[in-house]
Design an enzyme around this catalytic site. Structure first.
Site, PDB file in Angstrom:
ATOM      1  N   LYS A   1     -18.750 -30.537 -64.384  1.00  0.00           N
ATOM      2  CA  LYS A   1     -17.376 -30.807 -64.826  1.00  0.00           C
ATOM      3  C   LYS A   1     -17.301 -30.694 -66.353  1.00  0.00           C
ATOM      4  O   LYS A   1     -18.219 -31.162 -67.051  1.00  0.00           O
ATOM      5  CB  LYS A   1     -16.975 -32.205 -64.356  1.00  0.00           C
ATOM      6  CG  LYS A   1     -15.529 -32.594 -64.599  1.00  0.00           C
ATOM      7  CD  LYS A   1     -15.219 -33.952 -63.963  1.00  0.00           C
ATOM      8  CE  LYS A   1     -13.791 -34.396 -64.174  1.00  0.00           C
ATOM      9  NZ  LYS A   1     -13.473 -35.671 -63.514  1.00  0.00           N
TER      10      LYS A   1
ATOM     11  N   SER B   1      -9.437 -35.866 -60.572  1.00  0.00           N
ATOM     12  CA  SER B   1      -9.460 -34.868 -61.611  1.00  0.00           C
ATOM     13  C   SER B   1     -10.619 -33.876 -61.503  1.00  0.00           C
ATOM     14  O   SER B   1     -10.581 -32.835 -62.151  1.00  0.00           O
ATOM     15  CB  SER B   1      -9.541 -35.552 -62.975  1.00  0.00           C
ATOM     16  OG  SER B   1     -10.760 -36.264 -63.094  1.00  0.00           O
TER      17      SER B   1
ATOM     18  N   SER C   1     -11.616 -39.822 -58.938  1.00  0.00           N
ATOM     19  CA  SER C   1     -11.677 -38.403 -59.305  1.00  0.00           C
ATOM     20  C   SER C   1     -12.816 -37.595 -58.703  1.00  0.00           C
ATOM     21  O   SER C   1     -12.814 -36.367 -58.835  1.00  0.00           O
ATOM     22  CB  SER C   1     -11.730 -38.261 -60.821  1.00  0.00           C
ATOM     23  OG  SER C   1     -10.427 -38.277 -61.323  1.00  0.00           O
TER      24      SER C   1
HETATM   25  N1  GLN Z   1      -6.240 -40.024 -60.666  1.00  0.00           N
HETATM   26  C1  GLN Z   1      -6.635 -41.177 -61.408  1.00  0.00           C
HETATM   27  C2  GLN Z   1      -6.040 -41.118 -62.775  1.00  0.00           C
HETATM   28  O1  GLN Z   1      -5.246 -40.285 -62.988  1.00  0.00           O
HETATM   29  C3  GLN Z   1      -8.124 -41.228 -61.470  1.00  0.00           C
HETATM   30  C4  GLN Z   1      -8.694 -40.275 -62.420  1.00  0.00           C
HETATM   31  C5  GLN Z   1     -10.189 -40.312 -62.472  1.00  0.00           C
HETATM   32  O2  GLN Z   1     -10.841 -40.905 -61.621  1.00  0.00           O
HETATM   33  N2  GLN Z   1     -10.741 -39.723 -63.521  1.00  0.00           N
HETATM   34  O3  GLN Z   1      -6.329 -41.892 -63.638  1.00  0.00           O
END
Ligand code: GLN
Length: 471
Positions: A79, A154, A178
């Site tokens: 990532k 994400s 995410s």
């Molecule tokens: N979707 C969640 C957010 O927008 C989690 C994001 C993540 O785990 N990095 O914060």
């Protein structure tokens, strides 16, 4: 079967039995990326030269009959918020567009020692803020199972790369879901480890009390292999722990808890049906299933959307045009800061910086931030109580399967709701995996297994039992 479709275990066997070389395996993966990346946009950059050099090194070891680890010579995607020395690390933000990582993250160091092959950096929501990978400054990633849909986020690029055989496995990061939510949307396995079990050194910080790096792979077994390679204490991360994995019970019959608060209005019927189907599968296998209650569940999302932006606003203060990446000139220092941040950050990032700055400001700190920290403890205590009765919990990973590209991007709250089942594990610091399960839906559906602190082995065991009996 093409080489790029193999699991880690299968690829390792093929390498040591000299059925193919790591260079051939890596080329198969690179070939798939080149065929598909224009459409899927899972990768922001390829590191082809580095990958082939790493692969050749492992091939030499194999030719010399040296022993190699399970991850040696196996192509991985990383990532793009995890640093590899000398490679771009953008966090999918304009503000870091030309930023080259000056050192290896600890997880990268560990994987390099094992002889890993890195093929490229994957797309994400900017600074990992989002649930669909549409917040990337470099265009959205598409779900390889249905190109009109999001891959989740994400870590959407990592999940899509695994699902589309554009790597053998990937690393992602998980602050509120995410790793698990994109794993469920793309039909792969993804583990968020116990907070502190994997070093965060070299991960671009988002919300430091919630962030964890973890694996996405084609099977649970592969997730376990990667987790064992990357976990452990690191002196560069004060929150990291010694390897302290608790062992399975001797009788092997772990008790499974079903939190009743996770099966309420808002859940898609296909998701509910599939998860209930999996639960009855466990019942048939002889597991004891117990309904339990996590009474503060409804506060998880609001608590997360106070603590997370608070930490994010402070972590992101470092991007000021002086030390990293984009630098816009102004008539004085302040104007330089303002212009750089105005131009460099996307809307969602700005929204969270504003929210975070607000909840931390004098006068609101106690009412919001401090209160949220107290409720976080209540949420944690719910789990501690539940784990007096059961060993693991089973829930859906996300309330719906993958949604359409564009469907939620204009409505942040509906986007935030996609993490309703995953956020609590971050707030409580617990390990949780998402694995694909059988369903009648044409889209993949994931089931989440949450374990006790350092209870990764219990999670792997329960996940493997499902895979053994049903696939
Ligand atoms: N979707 C969640 C957010 O927008 C989690 C994001 C993540 O785990 N990095 O914060």
């Amino acid at each position: 079967m093409n080489l790029n479709q193999l699991t880690i275990k299968e690829a390792h066997r093929g390498l040591v039995q000299k059925e193919f070389s790591s260079v051939e395996l890596t080329e198969a993966v690179l070939g798939q990326i080149k065929r598909r990346n224009q459409e899927i946009n899972a990768y922001l950059v390829l590191t082809e030269e580095m990958a082939l050099t790493q692969a050749k090194k492992v091939d030499k070891m194999i030719a010399n009959n040296e022993e190699i680890g399970l991850l040696a010579g196996i192509p991985a995607a990383i990532k793009d918020n995890i640093m590899i020395d000398g490679v771009q690390c953008t966090a999918a933000s304009k503000i870091l567009e030309n930023y080259i990582a000056p050192y290896d993250a600890t997880v990268i160091k560990k994987l390099k020692k094992q002889g890993a092959v890195f093929v490229g950096k994957t797309n994400l929501d900017e600074f990992a803020m989002g649930s669909s990978t549409e917040n990337s400054a470099f265009g959205p990633t598409k779900n390889p199972r249905d190109l009109s849909r999001v891959p989740g986020g994400s870590s959407g690029g990592s999940a899509a790369a695994v699902a589309d055989d554009q790597c053998i496995y990937a690393l992602g990061s998980d602050t509120g879901g995410s790793i698990r939510q994109p794993a469920s949307f793309c039909g792969v396995a993804g583990l968020k480890p116990t907070y502190g079990s994997v070093s965060r050194y070299g991960l671009i910080a988002f919300a430091s009390s919630l962030d964890q790096i973890g694996p996405l792979a084609k099977t649970t077994e592969d997730c376990q292999i990667i987790f064992e390679a990357i976990n452990g204490r690191d002196e560069m991360d004060a929150t990291s722990n010694e390897q302290r994995i608790i062992n399975n019970k001797k009788d092997d019959k772990l008790k499974i808890g079903i939190p009743k608060e996770y099966f309420v209005a808002g859940i898609d019927s296909a998701v509910e049906e599939a998860v209930r189907g999996a639960i009855s599968q466990y019942e048939k296998m002889g597991f004891e299933i117990v309904e339990i209650s996590l009474p503060h569940t409804e506060y998880a999302l609001p608590v997360y959307y106070i603590i997370m932006p608070a930490e994010a606003s402070s972590n992101l203060a470092r991007f000021d045009g002086i030390k990293y990446g984009l630098a816009e000139k102004g008539k004085d220092l302040l104007e330089g800061y303002l212009k750089t941040r105005q131009k460099g950050f996307g809307d969602e990032v700005k929204r969270r910086i504003m929210l975070g700055t607000y909840v931390l400001s004098a006068g609101y700190y106690d009412a919001y931030y401090l209160k949220a920290q107290k409720v976080r403890t209540l949420i944690k205590n719910d789990f501690l109580k539940a784990f007096e009765k059961v060993d693991v919990l089973i829930t859906p990973t996300a309330p719906t399967p993958a949604f359409k590209i564009g469907q939620k991007i204009a409505d942040p709250v509906s986007m935030y709701l996609s993490d309703i089942y995953t956020i609590s594990a971050n707030l409580a610091g617990l390990p949780a995996i998402s694995i694909p399960i059988k369903s009648n839906s044409p889209l993949p559906i994931g089931m989440q297994i949450i374990g006790k602190q350092f209870g990764e082995n219990d999670i792997f065991k329960i996940a493997n039992d499902y895979a053994d009996k049903t696939i």
